[in-house]
Write a protein that holds these residues in place. Structure first.
Motif, PDB file in Angstrom:
ATOM      1  N   LEU A 139      30.858 -24.193 -18.326  1.00 15.95           N
ATOM      2  CA  LEU A 139      31.742 -23.679 -17.287  1.00 15.95           C
ATOM      3  C   LEU A 139      31.578 -22.174 -17.239  1.00 15.95           C
ATOM      4  CD1 LEU A 139      34.185 -23.617 -15.306  1.00 15.95           C
ATOM      5  CD2 LEU A 139      35.689 -23.587 -17.325  1.00 15.95           C
ATOM      6  N   ILE A 140      31.299 -21.646 -16.049  1.00 13.61           N
ATOM      7  CA  ILE A 140      31.249 -20.194 -15.880  1.00 13.61           C
ATOM      8  C   ILE A 140      31.946 -19.839 -14.583  1.00 13.61           C
ATOM      9  CG2 ILE A 140      28.924 -20.315 -14.871  1.00 13.61           C
ATOM     10  CD1 ILE A 140      28.468 -17.500 -16.165  1.00 13.61           C
ATOM     11  N   PHE A 141      32.887 -18.898 -14.668  1.00 10.70           N
ATOM     12  CA  PHE A 141      33.640 -18.544 -13.465  1.00 10.70           C
ATOM     13  C   PHE A 141      33.991 -17.057 -13.452  1.00 10.70           C
ATOM     14  CE2 PHE A 141      36.833 -19.830 -16.577  1.00 10.70           C
ATOM     15  CZ  PHE A 141      37.888 -18.944 -16.402  1.00 10.70           C
ATOM     16  N   THR A 142      34.138 -16.548 -12.234  1.00 12.93           N
ATOM     17  CA  THR A 142      34.608 -15.183 -12.030  1.00 12.93           C
ATOM     18  C   THR A 142      35.966 -15.246 -11.363  1.00 12.93           C
ATOM     19  OG1 THR A 142      33.644 -14.895  -9.824  1.00 12.93           O
ATOM     20  CG2 THR A 142      32.226 -14.423 -11.695  1.00 12.93           C
ATOM     21  N   VAL A 143      36.834 -14.320 -11.750  1.00 11.82           N
ATOM     22  CA  VAL A 143      38.155 -14.187 -11.132  1.00 11.82           C
ATOM     23  C   VAL A 143      38.466 -12.705 -10.975  1.00 11.82           C
ATOM     24  CG1 VAL A 143      39.153 -16.347 -11.986  1.00 11.82           C
ATOM     25  CG2 VAL A 143      39.298 -14.282 -13.390  1.00 11.82           C
ATOM     26  N   GLU A 144      39.447 -12.414 -10.156  1.00  6.55           N
ATOM     27  CA  GLU A 144      39.943 -11.050 -10.109  1.00  6.55           C
ATOM     28  C   GLU A 144      40.641 -10.749 -11.434  1.00  6.55           C
ATOM     29  OE1 GLU A 144      42.302 -10.700  -6.579  1.00  6.55           O
ATOM     30  OE2 GLU A 144      40.542 -10.553  -5.287  1.00  6.55           O
ATOM     31  N   HIS A 145      40.350  -9.601 -11.977  1.00  2.67           N
ATOM     32  CA  HIS A 145      40.855  -9.209 -13.287  1.00  2.67           C
ATOM     33  C   HIS A 145      42.384  -9.137 -13.280  1.00  2.67           C
ATOM     34  CE1 HIS A 145      41.357  -6.946 -17.008  1.00  2.67           C
ATOM     35  NE2 HIS A 145      40.056  -7.085 -17.243  1.00  2.67           N
ATOM     36  N   PRO A 146      43.049  -9.572 -14.353  1.00  2.00           N
ATOM     37  CA  PRO A 146      44.503  -9.488 -14.407  1.00  2.00           C
ATOM     38  C   PRO A 146      45.061  -8.076 -14.204  1.00  2.00           C
ATOM     39  CG  PRO A 146      43.742 -11.018 -16.065  1.00  2.00           C
ATOM     40  CD  PRO A 146      42.508 -10.396 -15.467  1.00  2.00           C
ATOM     41  N   VAL A 147      44.319  -7.052 -14.583  1.00  2.00           N
ATOM     42  CA  VAL A 147      44.754  -5.688 -14.279  1.00  2.00           C
ATOM     43  C   VAL A 147      44.807  -5.477 -12.767  1.00  2.00           C
ATOM     44  CG1 VAL A 147      43.986  -3.270 -14.349  1.00  2.00           C
ATOM     45  CG2 VAL A 147      44.040  -4.613 -16.446  1.00  2.00           C
ATOM     46  N   PHE A 148      43.892  -6.104 -12.058  1.00  2.00           N
ATOM     47  CA  PHE A 148      43.798  -5.960 -10.612  1.00  2.00           C
ATOM     48  C   PHE A 148      44.869  -6.777  -9.887  1.00  2.00           C
ATOM     49  CE2 PHE A 148      41.535  -6.840  -6.493  1.00  2.00           C
ATOM     50  CZ  PHE A 148      41.451  -5.525  -6.057  1.00  2.00           C
ATOM     51  N   THR A 149      45.237  -7.925 -10.448  1.00  2.00           N
ATOM     52  CA  THR A 149      46.190  -8.814  -9.769  1.00  2.00           C
ATOM     53  C   THR A 149      47.644  -8.575 -10.160  1.00  2.00           C
ATOM     54  OG1 THR A 149      45.929 -10.543 -11.473  1.00  2.00           O
ATOM     55  CG2 THR A 149      44.476 -10.654  -9.544  1.00  2.00           C
ATOM     56  N   ALA A 150      47.901  -7.851 -11.260  1.00  2.00           N
ATOM     57  CA  ALA A 150      49.248  -7.795 -11.836  1.00  2.00           C
ATOM     58  C   ALA A 150      50.305  -7.268 -10.867  1.00  2.00           C
ATOM     59  CB  ALA A 150      49.236  -6.947 -13.103  1.00  2.00           C
ATOM     60  N   TYR A 151      50.075  -6.105 -10.294  1.00  2.00           N
ATOM     61  CA  TYR A 151      51.105  -5.472  -9.462  1.00  2.00           C
ATOM     62  C   TYR A 151      51.254  -6.162  -8.117  1.00  2.00           C
ATOM     63  CZ  TYR A 151      53.806  -1.759  -7.234  1.00  2.00           C
ATOM     64  OH  TYR A 151      54.782  -1.047  -6.575  1.00  2.00           O
ATOM     65  N   GLY A 152      50.133  -6.558  -7.545  1.00  3.33           N
ATOM     66  CA  GLY A 152      50.205  -7.332  -6.306  1.00  3.33           C
ATOM     67  C   GLY A 152      49.568  -6.666  -5.107  1.00  3.33           C
ATOM     68  N   THR A 153      49.754  -5.353  -4.945  1.00  4.47           N
ATOM     69  CA  THR A 153      49.229  -4.698  -3.747  1.00  4.47           C
ATOM     70  C   THR A 153      47.703  -4.602  -3.762  1.00  4.47           C
ATOM     71  OG1 THR A 153      49.363  -2.485  -4.724  1.00  4.47           O
ATOM     72  CG2 THR A 153      51.301  -3.295  -3.520  1.00  4.47           C
ATOM     73  N   GLN A 154      47.133  -4.498  -4.942  1.00  2.00           N
ATOM     74  CA  GLN A 154      45.688  -4.361  -5.119  1.00  2.00           C
ATOM     75  C   GLN A 154      45.140  -3.143  -4.375  1.00  2.00           C
ATOM     76  OE1 GLN A 154      43.860  -8.217  -4.326  1.00  2.00           O
ATOM     77  NE2 GLN A 154      44.565  -8.967  -6.302  1.00  2.00           N
ATOM     78  N   ASP A 155      45.933  -2.099  -4.357  1.00  2.00           N
ATOM     79  CA  ASP A 155      45.486  -0.853  -3.744  1.00  2.00           C
ATOM     80  C   ASP A 155      45.862   0.300  -4.666  1.00  2.00           C
ATOM     81  OD1 ASP A 155      44.364   0.877  -1.950  1.00  2.00           O
ATOM     82  OD2 ASP A 155      45.942   0.705  -0.438  1.00  2.00           O
ATOM     83  N   TRP A 156      45.190   1.424  -4.475  1.00  2.00           N
ATOM     84  CA  TRP A 156      45.435   2.613  -5.278  1.00  2.00           C
ATOM     85  C   TRP A 156      46.735   3.301  -4.862  1.00  2.00           C
ATOM     86  CZ3 TRP A 156      41.731   3.400  -8.997  1.00  2.00           C
ATOM     87  CH2 TRP A 156      40.486   2.786  -8.798  1.00  2.00           C
ATOM     88  N   TYR A 157      47.202   4.176  -5.742  1.00  2.00           N
ATOM     89  CA  TYR A 157      48.215   5.151  -5.352  1.00  2.00           C
ATOM     90  C   TYR A 157      47.484   6.407  -4.890  1.00  2.00           C
ATOM     91  CZ  TYR A 157      52.375   2.790  -7.203  1.00  2.00           C
ATOM     92  OH  TYR A 157      53.418   1.928  -7.415  1.00  2.00           O
ATOM     93  N   TYR A 158      47.948   6.988  -3.781  1.00  3.46           N
ATOM     94  CA  TYR A 158      47.288   8.158  -3.204  1.00  3.46           C
ATOM     95  C   TYR A 158      48.242   9.351  -3.178  1.00  3.46           C
ATOM     96  CZ  TYR A 158      44.186   4.505  -1.391  1.00  3.46           C
ATOM     97  OH  TYR A 158      43.336   3.417  -1.271  1.00  3.46           O
ATOM     98  N   ASP A 159      47.661  10.553  -3.139  1.00  2.00           N
ATOM     99  CA  ASP A 159      48.478  11.749  -2.960  1.00  2.00           C
ATOM    100  C   ASP A 159      48.664  12.016  -1.467  1.00  2.00           C
ATOM    101  OD1 ASP A 159      46.168  12.960  -1.994  1.00  2.00           O
ATOM    102  OD2 ASP A 159      45.788  14.099  -3.838  1.00  2.00           O
ATOM    103  N   ASN A 160      49.273  13.124  -1.139  1.00  2.00           N
ATOM    104  CA  ASN A 160      49.562  13.437   0.262  1.00  2.00           C
ATOM    105  C   ASN A 160      48.307  13.672   1.092  1.00  2.00           C
ATOM    106  OD1 ASN A 160      52.321  13.228  -0.173  1.00  2.00           O
ATOM    107  ND2 ASN A 160      52.554  15.409  -0.667  1.00  2.00           N
ATOM    108  N   ASN A 161      47.195  13.926   0.409  1.00  7.42           N
ATOM    109  CA  ASN A 161      45.924  14.140   1.102  1.00  7.42           C
ATOM    110  C   ASN A 161      45.065  12.880   1.132  1.00  7.42           C
ATOM    111  OD1 ASN A 161      46.421  16.929   1.612  1.00  7.42           O
ATOM    112  ND2 ASN A 161      45.928  17.356  -0.547  1.00  7.42           N
TER     113      ASN A 161
END
Length: 243
Positions: A139-161
Motif C-alpha cells: 500500500l502506498i498513498f499520498t495525503v495532504e500533510h496534517p500540518v496543512f489540514t489542521a487549521y482548515g483554511t490551507q492558506d498563509w497569513y499575510y501582512d498588510n502588503n
C-alpha cells in the motif's frame, strides 16, 4: 451522500486548467519523491483509489503491471481517464472509495494519490484495503500533510502588503471535518493526525516501510510560489506492506 465536487461544472473546469491536470505526473511536485517509493509493478494486479485522470494507472501499466482497476467518484474525471488510457487491461469504475467491493486478496498493490483526506472514515478504509490486498501486498498513498489540514483554511497569513508571514497550525488534535477553499470553491476535507495515519496501519496488520514529507524538486523552484512550499510540509507519503 459523499461529496463529489469534481463533477461540479465550474470546479471541474478550474481543476482541468491546473498544470498537473494538463501535463500529468511530471508537473506534480511530489512525483520525484513518490516514483522512487513505488514498488515493482511487473506482473502485479493494481488497485488505484481515487484514480482521477488515470495518470498513476497508466504509469503502472507502462511499468509492467498485469492489470489495473481504477476507481473514482467523479464521472467527469473517469471520462478523461478513459480517453487517455490505451491499455485494455485497465478498468475504470465510478464508485466512491468507501464503497469499493472486491473479493478478498484481489490485488498485489494498492495506490492512492491525494484522496484519503476526502474520506471521513479512514479506519474503515484501511480495513477494506487490508481485505483486498494479498499477503505481503503493498500500500502506498499520498495525503495532504496534517500540518496543512489542521487549521482548515490551507492558506498563509499575510501582512498588510500581502507578503507571507507564516502558515497557521491550530486545532491539530481535533480530528474531523474541515471546509477549505480550493480553486475558489468550498471543499470538504478531513483532518487527522500523523499518529492516526500511522497507528491505524499498524493496528490493521500493516508494517510501515517508509514515511516521507516530500519537498519540491530543484527544477521546479522557478515556478511562482514553489519556494514558499519549503516553509511548511504540504504532503505526506506513506508506504506499507500487509503482514
Amino acid at each position: 451522500m459523499k461529496e463529489n465536487k469534481y463533477d461540479d461544472k465550474v470546479f471541474f473546469e478550474k481543476y482541468s486548467q491546473m498544470s498537473r491536470s494538463k501535463e500529468g505526473l511530471s508537473c506534480a511536485g511530489e512525483w520525484e519523491t513518490l516514483k522512487k517509493m513505488l514498488p515493482d509493478f511487473t506482473g502485479k494486479r493494481i488497485l488505484d483509489l481515487g484514480c482521477g485522470y488515470g495518470w498513476h494507472s497508466i504509469c503502472a501499466m507502462e511499468n509492467g503491471a498485469s492489470s489495473v482497476v481504477g476507481i473514482d467518484i467523479s464521472q467527469k474525471m473517469l471520462e478523461i481517464a478513459k480517453e487517455k488510457t490505451h491499455f485494455p487491461e485497465v478498468e475504470y469504475i465510478c464508485v466512491a472509495i468507501e464503497d469499493m467491493d472486491f473479493k478478498e486478496e484481489s490485488f498485489d498493490i494498492v495506490l492512492s494519490s491525494l484522496a484519503f483526506h476526502y474520506i471521513k472514515d479512514y479506519k474503515e478504509l484501511i480495513k477494506k484495503i487490508n481485505k483486498v490486498l494479498k499477503p505481503n501486498g503493498k500500500l502506498i498513498f499520498t495525503v495532504e500533510h496534517p500540518v496543512f489540514t489542521a487549521y482548515g483554511t490551507q492558506d498563509w497569513y499575510y501582512d498588510n502588503n500581502k507578503e507571507i508571514l507564516h502558515f497557521p497550525v491550530d486545532n491539530y488534535y481535533y480530528e474531523g471535518k474541515r471546509i477549505t477553499k480550493f480553486l475558489g470553491e468550498d471543499i470538504v476535507k478531513y483532518h487527522r493526525t500523523i499518529t492516526t495515519y500511522l497507528n491505524t496501519l499498524l493496528i490493521n496488520n500493516f508494517a510501515i516501510n517508509q514515511i516521507i514529507e516530500p519537498q519540491p524538486p530543484e527544477d521546479m523552484m522557478g515556478i511562482p510560489g514553489m519556494k514558499d512550499e519549503m516553509r511548511r510540509p504540504m504532503m505526506l507519503i506513506i508506504s506499507a506492506i500487509k503482514c
